[in-house]
Design an enzyme around this catalytic site. Structure first.
Site, PDB file in Angstrom:
ATOM      1  NE  ARG A 210      -4.256  -1.457   0.197  1.00 51.49           N
ATOM      2  CZ  ARG A 210      -4.406  -2.547  -0.564  1.00 51.49           C
ATOM      3  NH1 ARG A 210      -3.462  -2.886  -1.424  1.00 51.49           N
ATOM      4  NH2 ARG A 210      -5.492  -3.293  -0.476  1.00 51.49           N
ATOM      5  CD  GLU A 239      -3.022   3.078  -5.312  1.00 51.63           C
ATOM      6  OE1 GLU A 239      -4.041   2.418  -5.604  1.00 51.63           O
ATOM      7  OE2 GLU A 239      -2.028   2.574  -4.786  1.00 51.63           O
ATOM      8  CG  HIS A 258      -3.196  -0.937  -6.718  1.00 46.96           C
ATOM      9  ND1 HIS A 258      -3.544  -0.306  -5.553  1.00 46.96           N
ATOM     10  CD2 HIS A 258      -3.120  -2.260  -6.406  1.00 46.96           C
ATOM     11  CE1 HIS A 258      -3.678  -1.198  -4.581  1.00 46.96           C
ATOM     12  NE2 HIS A 258      -3.421  -2.396  -5.085  1.00 46.96           N
TER      13      HIS A 258
HETATM   14  C1  DGY Z   1      -5.443  -6.242  -2.677  1.00 47.75           C
HETATM   15  O1  DGY Z   1      -6.160  -7.219  -2.915  1.00 47.75           O
HETATM   16  O2  DGY Z   1      -5.319  -5.798  -1.530  1.00 47.75           O
HETATM   17  C2  DGY Z   1      -4.701  -5.625  -3.818  1.00 47.75           C
HETATM   18  O3  DGY Z   1      -4.012  -4.501  -3.457  1.00 47.75           O
HETATM   19  C3  DGY Z   1      -5.634  -5.318  -4.962  1.00 47.75           C
HETATM   20  O4  DGY Z   1      -5.817  -6.447  -5.634  1.00 47.75           O
END
Ligand code: DGY
Length: 305
Positions: A210, A239, A258
């Protein structure tokens, strides 16, 4: 009745609350904030099925207090995300974006033995921060490339393919640091100026977890000074990252939008798992991937109920 959000953009908090207020269950993406304000406006809500493994967009304590079950999609995106982390690592180490840009911009001159030299992975040390499923899958890939793997993190990762070391030691010894921690109060901003200074000069930094775990101003400064040799990020704050964001002015930086779980197979499995979680909860069954078992107990459905 099923109500589907019809637009490509995520709903605003108000739009989400308005549409979700009569619902017994909602299937959310990581773009939807599920907090006290939303939960108060959804008195009939019994389950939030988050189509992601990360659930930092959900205030789990508030959901538990409201007796709302929260589910996520662990496991099914491990390999896809590990592939992407490794792709970023290779792209940064071998300077792939620079090479590709040079070809397109007419900068591909005569063969030059000193041009666009990168680093080979064999013999380097990879430090994994966060030895969960994805960290472990990245470590396996690294070992196949001849890297030594060290790791640190809260979980006691018994079968982790690497050597456990304290956080500072991992930073000090790694040629590449790859981040796989969830975003929590504890991990927010953990990659700050002191963390980047503790890393080997010229180290490569990869983040597919993240954006919030990184102090982006500190990362930019570390890239500008050469303390960090290259960074490759799949996640940022915010984002989408606007094209004029100051972070993008940093040298030796790769940013992807992402894409960690973005394969046909994985997204299909994530959709199935989240629908499964939603329907189980609505049928009164305990969902497989329940983030807050306390909500299940609270509703008196635990322990053999
Ligand atoms: C998640 O699943 O947490 C990813 O960041 C997005 O697929």
């Amino acid at each position: 009745m099923i109500d589907t959000w019809p637009e490509a953009r995520p709903p605003t908090a108000d739009e989400l609350a308005e549409r979700a207020s009569p619902c017994a269950g909602i299937l959310t993406m990581l773009t939807e904030r599920v907090d006290e304000a939303l939960l108060e406006r959804c008195p009939d809500l019994r389950v939030v099925a988050n189509m992601a493994v990360g659930f930092d967009n959900v205030d789990v304590d508030a959901a538990t207090a409201h007796g709302v079950l929260v589910t996520n999609t662990p496991g099914v995106l491990t390999e896809a995300t590990a592939d992407l982390a490794f792709a970023l690592l290779l792209a940064a180490a071998r300077r792939l974006p620079e090479g590709s840009t040079a070809v397109r911009e007419g900068d591909w001159g005569p063969w030059d033995p000193g041009w666009l030299l990168g680093r080979e992975l064999n013999g380097l040390t990879l430090g994994i921060v966060g030895p969960g499923r994805i960290g472990s899958a990245v470590a396996r890939r690294a070992q196949a490339f001849g890297m030594t793997v060290t790791y640190c993190g809260r979980r006691d990762a018994v079968a982790f393919p690497g050597l456990r070391a304290p956080w500072r030691e991992v930073l000090r010894t790694a040629d590449v640091v790859s981040v796989h921690v969830p975003l929590t109060g504890e991990t927010a901003g953990m990659f700050d100026a002191p963390a980047f200074s503790a890393m080997k000069r010229g180290a490569i930094f990869v983040n597919t977890s993240r954006g919030g775990v990184v102090d982006q101003d500190a990362l930019r400064a570390a890239l500008e000074s050469g303390q960090i040799g290259a960074a490759a990020l799949d996640v940022t704050v915010p984002e989408p990252l606007p094209p004029d964001h100051p972070l993008l002015a940093a040298p030796n930086l790769i940013v992807l939008p992402h894409l960690g779980s973005a394969t046909h197979e994985t997204r299909a499995r994530m959709a199935e798992l989240s629908v499964d979680g939603l329907l189980s909860a609505l049928r009164g069954e305990r969902p497989h991937h329940l983030v807050n078992p306390a909500a299940w107990e609270r509703a008196g459905r635990g322990a053999g109920a």
